[in-house]
Design a protein around this motif. Structure first.
Motif, PDB file in Angstrom:
ATOM      1  N   CYS A   9       9.337   1.407  -1.851  1.00 38.34           N
ATOM      2  CA  CYS A   9       9.417   2.630  -1.043  1.00 38.34           C
ATOM      3  C   CYS A   9       9.675   2.347   0.433  1.00 38.34           C
ATOM      4  CB  CYS A   9       8.175   3.477  -1.232  1.00 38.34           C
ATOM      5  SG  CYS A   9       6.623   2.635  -0.900  1.00 38.34           S
ATOM      6  N   THR A  48      10.996  10.031   0.744  1.00 33.69           N
ATOM      7  CA  THR A  48      10.358   9.102  -0.182  1.00 33.69           C
ATOM      8  C   THR A  48       9.512   9.858  -1.199  1.00 33.69           C
ATOM      9  OG1 THR A  48      10.287   7.353   1.497  1.00 33.69           O
ATOM     10  CG2 THR A  48       8.786   7.142  -0.372  1.00 33.69           C
ATOM     11  N   ILE A  52       9.724  10.177  -5.419  1.00 31.31           N
ATOM     12  CA  ILE A  52       8.612   9.979  -6.356  1.00 31.31           C
ATOM     13  C   ILE A  52       8.404  11.224  -7.201  1.00 31.31           C
ATOM     14  CG2 ILE A  52       6.115   9.601  -6.499  1.00 31.31           C
ATOM     15  CD1 ILE A  52       6.409   7.828  -3.981  1.00 31.31           C
ATOM     16  N   LEU A  62       4.511   0.525  -6.734  1.00 29.34           N
ATOM     17  CA  LEU A  62       5.161   0.636  -5.430  1.00 29.34           C
ATOM     18  C   LEU A  62       5.124  -0.709  -4.720  1.00 29.34           C
ATOM     19  CD1 LEU A  62       3.575   3.988  -4.168  1.00 29.34           C
ATOM     20  CD2 LEU A  62       5.805   3.699  -5.264  1.00 29.34           C
ATOM     21  N   PRO A 290      14.367   4.103  -7.289  1.00 24.68           N
ATOM     22  CA  PRO A 290      13.347   3.964  -8.332  1.00 24.68           C
ATOM     23  C   PRO A 290      13.991   3.698  -9.690  1.00 24.68           C
ATOM     24  CG  PRO A 290      12.956   5.925  -6.997  1.00 24.68           C
ATOM     25  CD  PRO A 290      14.315   5.410  -6.629  1.00 24.68           C
TER      26      PRO A 290
END
Length: 298
Positions: A9, A48, A52, A62, A290
């Motif tokens: 992140c 960010t 998520i 993370l 991600p």
């Protein structure tokens, strides 16, 4: 069915925002009633959080998290409703203060850190951050995660290779020590930012060739396997991994997904939708995307 994810992140930091008449040398900035710090880079961290939220994993590893108080603050302020009741960060040795972390909707039953281990020459810590081993109770079944963030390639891939090789070898040893006797039958995953990409000369060979691990991103087409964009060389590579146990991979033949909506517009290979406020370079969710997958435990 549960969703597992990993996400670097990028600099989930706090920075002090001192109150009037606050003396940082004498006053406690971490009193329970009036914290003296604030999440760094508000717009970027909102993006960010959007990343998520978009992934909506049940458990997400993370990387680059400053501390547990910062993660708690981020979770409370930006991730409300996602029900991440269980969180862990263990401070390690990184000079920038970045650590590996975990957010989970399921209870953590035990945790083991490898931060104390030294390299073979006993000249430095083995792990740049940690190999954080976390056991999670998933509705009565145990899932074991090994959350990693290997030595970066800053300074050159070849120049930094030796430390990554040693880190990869140790993680491979841990897997063999714990799972060899079962024939690598079990619910375990090595995941995180391993800071190298698959190639004939990768520092990750011992993990990518391990009989007890499967790099499930190989199930995607070659042009969809990248998780990171490096603007300095206009390079797109896989640096982030979900290495499922061989039995867990066999039990879950589906493919993982890479969510790139938080990447900056300079990453032109991705032409899909971006989150609001993403910029050409900044702000952005991260320079990583991600990586996630829906799995059923064996």
């Amino acid at each position: 069915m549960m969703r597992i994810a990993t996400f670097n992140c990028e600099n989930l930091f706090a920075r002090y925002r001192f109150r009037n008449n606050f003396n940082p040398r004498e006053d406690d900035g971490f009193t329970i009633n009036n914290l003296a710090f604030e999440i760094y880079d508000e717009t970027a961290k909102q993006i960010t959080a959007q990343a998520i939220r978009e992934v909506n994993a049940d458990v997400i590893a993370l990387q680059e998290v400053e501390s547990l108080p910062v993660l708690d603050r981020f979770n409370l302020r930006y991730l409300g409703g996602l029900r991440y009741k269980h969180r862990i960060v263990i401070d390690s040795h990184d000079p920038r203060g970045i650590d590996v972390a975990l957010l989970s909707r399921y209870p953590l039953t035990s945790i083991r850190s490898y931060r104390h281990e030294r390299n073979a020459a006993n000249t430095a810590s083995l792990f740049s951050r940690d190999c954080l081993e976390v056991h999670i109770d998933i509705d009565g079944k145990e899932l074991t995660l090994f959350v990693n963030h290997f030595k970066s390639m800053v300074g050159g891939r070849d120049a930094t290779r030796v430390k990554r090789v040693e880190q990869a070898q140790r993680v491979a040893e841990v897997i063999s020590e714990q799972w060899h006797e079962t024939g690598y039958e079990g619910n375990y995953i090595v995941l995180g930012d391993l800071n190298d990409y698959p190639s004939h000369d990768t520092s990750l060979h011992v993990l990518l060739a391990h009989e007890g691990l499967v790099n499930v991103i190989d199930r995607l087409s070659k042009d969809e396997q990248w998780t990171h964009f490096y603007a300095g060389g206009n390079e797109y590579h896989q640096l982030d991994y979900l290495l499922l146990s061989s039995s867990l991979a066999n039990h879950n033949p589906s493919s993982p997904q890479v969510m790139r909506m938080g990447l900056p517009y300079r990453a032109e290979r991705y032409s899909g939708q971006r989150f609001p406020h993403v910029g050409e370079d900044n702000p952005k969710a991260s320079d990583h995307a991600p990586l996630f997958m829906d799995i059923q435990l064996d």
